[in-house]
Design a protein around this motif. Structure first.
Motif, PDB file in Angstrom:
ATOM      1  N   TYR A   1     -25.177 -57.957  87.652  1.00  0.00           N
ATOM      2  CA  TYR A   1     -26.441 -57.938  86.947  1.00  0.00           C
ATOM      3  C   TYR A   1     -27.480 -58.779  87.657  1.00  0.00           C
ATOM      4  O   TYR A   1     -28.551 -58.999  87.142  1.00  0.00           O
ATOM      5  CB  TYR A   1     -26.263 -58.442  85.518  1.00  0.00           C
TER       6      TYR A   1
ATOM      7  N   SER B   1     -35.762 -51.960  89.202  1.00  0.00           N
ATOM      8  CA  SER B   1     -36.354 -52.126  87.870  1.00  0.00           C
ATOM      9  C   SER B   1     -37.758 -52.686  88.008  1.00  0.00           C
ATOM     10  O   SER B   1     -38.049 -53.416  88.952  1.00  0.00           O
ATOM     11  CB  SER B   1     -35.508 -53.088  87.022  1.00  0.00           C
TER      12      SER B   1
ATOM     13  N   LYS C   1     -31.028 -53.164  82.293  1.00  0.00           N
ATOM     14  CA  LYS C   1     -32.161 -53.641  81.529  1.00  0.00           C
ATOM     15  C   LYS C   1     -31.917 -55.065  81.084  1.00  0.00           C
ATOM     16  O   LYS C   1     -30.957 -55.365  80.397  1.00  0.00           O
ATOM     17  CB  LYS C   1     -32.368 -52.750  80.302  1.00  0.00           C
ATOM     18  N   LEU C   2     -32.766 -55.946  81.518  1.00  0.00           N
ATOM     19  CA  LEU C   2     -32.688 -57.338  81.113  1.00  0.00           C
ATOM     20  C   LEU C   2     -33.802 -57.619  80.127  1.00  0.00           C
ATOM     21  O   LEU C   2     -34.933 -57.190  80.310  1.00  0.00           O
ATOM     22  CB  LEU C   2     -32.836 -58.257  82.321  1.00  0.00           C
TER      23      LEU C   2
ATOM     24  N   GLU D   1     -36.192 -48.563  84.738  1.00  0.00           N
ATOM     25  CA  GLU D   1     -35.210 -48.785  85.788  1.00  0.00           C
ATOM     26  C   GLU D   1     -34.806 -47.458  86.388  1.00  0.00           C
ATOM     27  O   GLU D   1     -34.611 -46.465  85.664  1.00  0.00           O
ATOM     28  CB  GLU D   1     -33.977 -49.509  85.240  1.00  0.00           C
TER      29      GLU D   1
ATOM     30  N   PHE E   1     -39.596 -55.515  80.264  1.00  0.00           N
ATOM     31  CA  PHE E   1     -38.982 -54.438  81.031  1.00  0.00           C
ATOM     32  C   PHE E   1     -39.784 -53.155  80.889  1.00  0.00           C
ATOM     33  O   PHE E   1     -40.121 -52.724  79.792  1.00  0.00           O
ATOM     34  CB  PHE E   1     -37.554 -54.233  80.528  1.00  0.00           C
TER      35      PHE E   1
ATOM     36  N   GLN F   1     -30.272 -59.432  89.666  1.00  0.00           N
ATOM     37  CA  GLN F   1     -31.407 -58.715  90.200  1.00  0.00           C
ATOM     38  C   GLN F   1     -32.206 -59.641  91.108  1.00  0.00           C
ATOM     39  O   GLN F   1     -32.373 -60.821  90.808  1.00  0.00           O
ATOM     40  CB  GLN F   1     -32.300 -58.199  89.079  1.00  0.00           C
TER      41      GLN F   1
ATOM     42  N   SER G   1     -28.453 -59.310  78.699  1.00  0.00           N
ATOM     43  CA  SER G   1     -28.204 -57.891  78.890  1.00  0.00           C
ATOM     44  C   SER G   1     -27.064 -57.437  77.997  1.00  0.00           C
ATOM     45  O   SER G   1     -26.087 -58.161  77.819  1.00  0.00           O
ATOM     46  CB  SER G   1     -27.843 -57.623  80.350  1.00  0.00           C
TER      47      SER G   1
ATOM     48  N   ASP H   1     -24.053 -59.344  76.173  1.00  0.00           N
ATOM     49  CA  ASP H   1     -22.773 -59.848  76.659  1.00  0.00           C
ATOM     50  C   ASP H   1     -22.876 -60.503  78.028  1.00  0.00           C
ATOM     51  O   ASP H   1     -21.864 -60.863  78.628  1.00  0.00           O
ATOM     52  CB  ASP H   1     -21.721 -58.726  76.669  1.00  0.00           C
ATOM     53  N   TYR H   2     -24.084 -60.603  78.527  1.00  0.00           N
ATOM     54  CA  TYR H   2     -24.261 -61.241  79.839  1.00  0.00           C
ATOM     55  C   TYR H   2     -25.608 -61.942  79.822  1.00  0.00           C
ATOM     56  O   TYR H   2     -26.596 -61.369  79.378  1.00  0.00           O
ATOM     57  CB  TYR H   2     -24.217 -60.178  80.936  1.00  0.00           C
TER      58      TYR H   2
ATOM     59  N   ASN I   1     -33.357 -46.106  82.368  1.00  0.00           N
ATOM     60  CA  ASN I   1     -33.740 -46.895  81.203  1.00  0.00           C
ATOM     61  C   ASN I   1     -35.250 -46.995  81.149  1.00  0.00           C
ATOM     62  O   ASN I   1     -35.919 -47.015  82.186  1.00  0.00           O
ATOM     63  CB  ASN I   1     -33.194 -48.315  81.325  1.00  0.00           C
TER      64      ASN I   1
ATOM     65  N   GLY J   1     -24.644 -55.076  78.453  1.00  0.00           N
ATOM     66  CA  GLY J   1     -24.234 -54.289  79.620  1.00  0.00           C
ATOM     67  C   GLY J   1     -23.111 -53.312  79.430  1.00  0.00           C
ATOM     68  O   GLY J   1     -22.604 -52.767  80.385  1.00  0.00           O
TER      69      GLY J   1
ATOM     70  N   TYR K   1     -40.945 -54.729  85.924  1.00  0.00           N
ATOM     71  CA  TYR K   1     -41.261 -55.600  84.799  1.00  0.00           C
ATOM     72  C   TYR K   1     -42.751 -55.927  84.821  1.00  0.00           C
ATOM     73  O   TYR K   1     -43.370 -56.009  85.882  1.00  0.00           O
ATOM     74  CB  TYR K   1     -40.478 -56.915  84.873  1.00  0.00           C
TER      75      TYR K   1
END
Lengths: 114, 115
Positions: B102, B33, A101-102, B48, B45, B104, A93, A31-32, B56, A95, B35
């Motif tokens: 979001y 996070s 987490k990407l 995190e 990934f 980063q 993501s 959604d992102y 995560n 989200g 990577y």
């Protein structure tokens, strides 16, 4: 299973023309969406993002378009400049849970020729 | 405001050894996070951390571990190194979670070579 795909590993355009970088995704929970630019020996730099509630987001020369039905997004750079030459990563993501987490695509190397 | 810093920038290790990489996030950022970037797999990934807790985890074997300290600095450890672990390891920090941002911010990475 690659959830975010950038099918063009490289793209070459002339200075002043439009650069169009494409990205496809398979996970409907995303959604992102974000685009990052990466120069050699540097970490990726955030460029522009778009939420799934929108279909377009513009920031200066950069515009991201989102087509949810096709699960496709694209980054347009107009006009392209030699300094835009870099690797561009598309990221997504899911989200809803606030996860950071990407999921990244493998990147497209853009070369803008003077 | 200082960016994300990672140390060391370059590292050469032998197969079977272990390695620890360090990441200092942007001041005020609580999420870190990690990577792994390789030519064949792109950016993947690893895990995190937020407020010293792993929130995560990606699909990597247990040889890859990490932790976060109370000052938000994070370390990543890889044990029993394999040749395939040669990669650029990127750390990214962000301000918060739950939809706040979001975005980063990435560090320059640590280039690990396993011989």
């Amino acid at each position: 299973d690659q959830q975010v795909k950038q099918n063009s590993p490289s793209l070459s355009v002339q200075e002043g023309r439009i650069s169009i970088l494409n990205c496809d995704y398979t996970n409907s929970m995303f959604d992102y969406f974000l685009w990052y630019k990466k120069y050699p020996a540097e970490g990726p730099t955030f460029l522009i993002s778009i939420s799934s509630i929108k279909d377009k987001n513009e920031d200066g020369r950069f515009t991201v378009f989102l087509n949810k039905s096709a699960k496709h997004l694209s980054l347009h750079i107009v006009p392209s400049q030699p300094g835009d030459s870099a690797v561009y990563f598309c990221a997504a993501s899911a989200g809803g849970g606030g996860s950071e987490k990407l999921v990244f695509g493998k990147g497209t190397k853009l070369t803008v020729n003077p | 405001k200082a960016g994300v810093t990672q140390t060391p920038r370059y590292l050469i290790k032998t197969r079977g050894q272990q390695v620890t990489l360090s990441c200092s996030p942007i001041s005020g950022h609580r999420s870190v996070s990690w990577y792994q970037q390789t030519p064949g797999q792109g950016l993947q990934f690893l895990f995190e951390y937020f407020s010293e807790t792993q929130r995560n985890k990606g699909n990597f074997p247990g040889r890859f571990s990490g932790r976060q300290f109370s000052n938000s600095r994070s370390e990543m450890n890889v044990s029993t190194l394999e040749l395939g672990d040669s990669a650029l390891y990127l750390c990214a920090s962000s301000l918060a979670w739950a939809g706040a941002s979001y975005e980063q911010y990435f560090g320059p990475g640590t280039r690990l070579t396993v011989t």
